[in-house]
Design an enzyme around this catalytic site. Structure first.
Site, PDB file in Angstrom:
ATOM      1  N   ASP A   1       0.846  -1.191   0.000  1.00  0.00           N
ATOM      2  CA  ASP A   1       0.000   0.000   0.000  1.00  0.00           C
ATOM      3  C   ASP A   1       0.886   1.247   0.000  1.00  0.00           C
ATOM      4  O   ASP A   1       1.866   1.330   0.753  1.00  0.00           O
ATOM      5  CB  ASP A   1      -0.903   0.015   1.234  1.00  0.00           C
ATOM      6  CG  ASP A   1      -1.931   1.130   1.173  1.00  0.00           C
ATOM      7  OD1 ASP A   1      -2.967   0.940   0.511  1.00  0.00           O
ATOM      8  OD2 ASP A   1      -1.691   2.199   1.782  1.00  0.00           O
TER       9      ASP A   1
ATOM     10  N   HIS B   1      -5.151  14.627  -9.363  1.00  0.00           N
ATOM     11  CA  HIS B   1      -5.255  13.201  -9.701  1.00  0.00           C
ATOM     12  C   HIS B   1      -4.306  12.788 -10.818  1.00  0.00           C
ATOM     13  O   HIS B   1      -3.901  11.624 -10.891  1.00  0.00           O
ATOM     14  CB  HIS B   1      -6.700  12.863 -10.085  1.00  0.00           C
ATOM     15  CG  HIS B   1      -7.637  12.871  -8.919  1.00  0.00           C
ATOM     16  ND1 HIS B   1      -7.743  11.814  -8.053  1.00  0.00           N
ATOM     17  CD2 HIS B   1      -8.485  13.817  -8.452  1.00  0.00           C
ATOM     18  CE1 HIS B   1      -8.631  12.090  -7.104  1.00  0.00           C
ATOM     19  NE2 HIS B   1      -9.096  13.307  -7.336  1.00  0.00           N
TER      20      HIS B   1
ATOM     21  N   GLU C   1      -4.834   2.415  -4.221  1.00  0.00           N
ATOM     22  CA  GLU C   1      -3.372   2.482  -4.147  1.00  0.00           C
ATOM     23  C   GLU C   1      -2.772   1.216  -3.568  1.00  0.00           C
ATOM     24  O   GLU C   1      -1.632   1.206  -3.091  1.00  0.00           O
ATOM     25  CB  GLU C   1      -2.929   3.698  -3.312  1.00  0.00           C
ATOM     26  CG  GLU C   1      -3.274   3.634  -1.839  1.00  0.00           C
ATOM     27  CD  GLU C   1      -4.654   4.177  -1.510  1.00  0.00           C
ATOM     28  OE1 GLU C   1      -4.862   4.564  -0.355  1.00  0.00           O
ATOM     29  OE2 GLU C   1      -5.519   4.233  -2.410  1.00  0.00           O
TER      30      GLU C   1
ATOM     31  N   ASP D   1      -2.010   9.611 -10.437  1.00  0.00           N
ATOM     32  CA  ASP D   1      -1.926   8.489 -11.384  1.00  0.00           C
ATOM     33  C   ASP D   1      -0.477   8.187 -11.761  1.00  0.00           C
ATOM     34  O   ASP D   1      -0.097   7.014 -11.916  1.00  0.00           O
ATOM     35  CB  ASP D   1      -2.721   8.815 -12.658  1.00  0.00           C
ATOM     36  CG  ASP D   1      -4.226   8.765 -12.434  1.00  0.00           C
ATOM     37  OD1 ASP D   1      -4.642   8.267 -11.367  1.00  0.00           O
ATOM     38  OD2 ASP D   1      -4.966   9.229 -13.319  1.00  0.00           O
TER      39      ASP D   1
ATOM     40  N   ASN E   1      -2.924  13.168  -4.223  1.00  0.00           N
ATOM     41  CA  ASN E   1      -4.099  13.595  -4.985  1.00  0.00           C
ATOM     42  C   ASN E   1      -4.588  14.962  -4.519  1.00  0.00           C
ATOM     43  O   ASN E   1      -4.919  15.831  -5.337  1.00  0.00           O
ATOM     44  CB  ASN E   1      -5.227  12.569  -4.837  1.00  0.00           C
ATOM     45  CG  ASN E   1      -5.062  11.375  -5.766  1.00  0.00           C
ATOM     46  OD1 ASN E   1      -4.417  11.471  -6.807  1.00  0.00           O
ATOM     47  ND2 ASN E   1      -5.636  10.245  -5.386  1.00  0.00           N
TER      48      ASN E   1
END
Length: 333
Positions: free
Chosen positions: A208, A221, A251, A225, A216
């Site tokens: 994680d 975003h 994630e 990404d 973000n």
């Protein structure tokens, strides 16, 4: 290999399919045929309901609608190739072989008749027989041309079937991959896990990205990404080809290390953690360097697990402990 019963069943549904296509003025292309075959064989309830509703509303069942049905219901179907394309292709191959055999026989017969005709020309009292032979030669040549024309059409259809099979394989591959990272998605992972024996020695990593929401919220975003893509690339490059890497959601990533004990899994996990922590990302427009990226990793090895989910649950519990003890670390279950 298809059994005789499979072929008989396929032939029955094939006849119904051609009737369905004929009634709706649809060409027997592979896509139209596939949708029609699934419809008449009642192998897909939702597709059948959609077509029945279209008929009930007196709306045309045209090529565009059939293409829509194929993309929506069949393009990712594993049964399409076995239930439709293989019987269809087998039938085409058999027909082509029969035509080739007939063409060969016609050619041999034509050659023999040519020899007879040449012999009769030398005789004055066999004009009627010669006329019959000439007629037979002409008929056989015409038949030969028709067979060649039909053979070319069937070969074209055979090529279209192969193209459709390739299209289906590509669609299935796309359906198993996460579009952002290129790793397996959960569905793809589940399919690949079917190829592994749970009783063998495997290990799992649950990974994680720490405080991912901050990327973000602060950078948008698009940058988020990019972080996901870079971390996914690190994970993929840190494991062997036979290992399974998937984006598990958001994630979070899941890795199945095939035939590896947790001791080796721990080394791989540390390699991933260190490589991610060493990433340097910079925002292109502002030239601002992003904060360090880190991951927390839970590690578990197959024990007496009854299901893959049991293994993943223990890896996830270890990940939870890694998060609660400071992040940016690996914890073994």
């Amino acid at each position: 290999m298809l059994s005789q019963d499979d072929l008989k069943s396929a032939e029955k549904f094939s006849t119904k399919t051609h009737l369905f296509l004929s009634l709706n003025n649809l060409a027997p292309t592979p896509v139209n045929y596939s949708v029609g075959y699934i419809y008449v064989s009642k192998n897909h309830q939702q597709l059948a309901q959609a077509i029945d509703q279209k008929s009930h509303d007196n709306k045309p069942i045209d090529t565009a609608f059939i293409e829509e049905m194929f993309n929506q219901y069949l393009s990712n179907s594993n049964s399409i190739q076995h239930d439709i394309l293989e019987p269809f292709f087998a039938s085409l191959t058999d027909t082509l072989q029969r035509i080739d055999h007939q063409v060969t026989n016609d050619q041999q017969l034509s050659n023999n008749l040519e020899k007879v005709s040449s012999a009769l020309v030398k005789l004055d009292n066999h004009h009627s027989v010669q006329d019959i032979v000439s007629y037979l030669i002409s008929s056989i040549k015409s038949s030969h041309q028709q067979h060649q024309s039909l053979s070319k059409k069937l070969e074209k259809t055979s090529s279209e079937v192969n193209q459709l099979k390739n299209k289906l394989q590509e669609s299935q591959q796309e359906a198993f991959l996460d579009s952002l990272t290129g790793l397996l998605n959960r569905r793809g992972g589940e399919e690949k896990l079917k190829e592994l024996a749970l009783e063998d020695q495997h290990s799992s990593l649950m990974i994680d990205i720490d405080l991912f929401k901050n990327f973000n919220d602060k950078f948008g975003h698009f940058i988020g990404d990019k972080v996901l893509q870079r971390v996914a690339k690190v994970i993929a490059e840190s494991v062997d080809k036979e290992d399974l890497t998937m984006r598990f959601g958001g994630e979070e990533f899941l890795v199945v290390l095939v035939n590896k004990a947790k001791s080796e899994a721990s080394l791989i996990a540390e390699k991933i953690r260190h490589a991610v922590n060493s990433l340097k990302l910079k925002q292109r427009q502002t030239k601002i360097t992003l904060p360090p990226i880190s991951v927390s990793i839970g590690i578990a090895e197959v024990e007496e697990d009854q299901h893959w989910d049991d293994l993943f649950k223990r890896a996830d519990d270890a990940l939870y402990r890694a998060k609660n003890t400071g992040r940016n670390r690996c914890v073994v279950a």
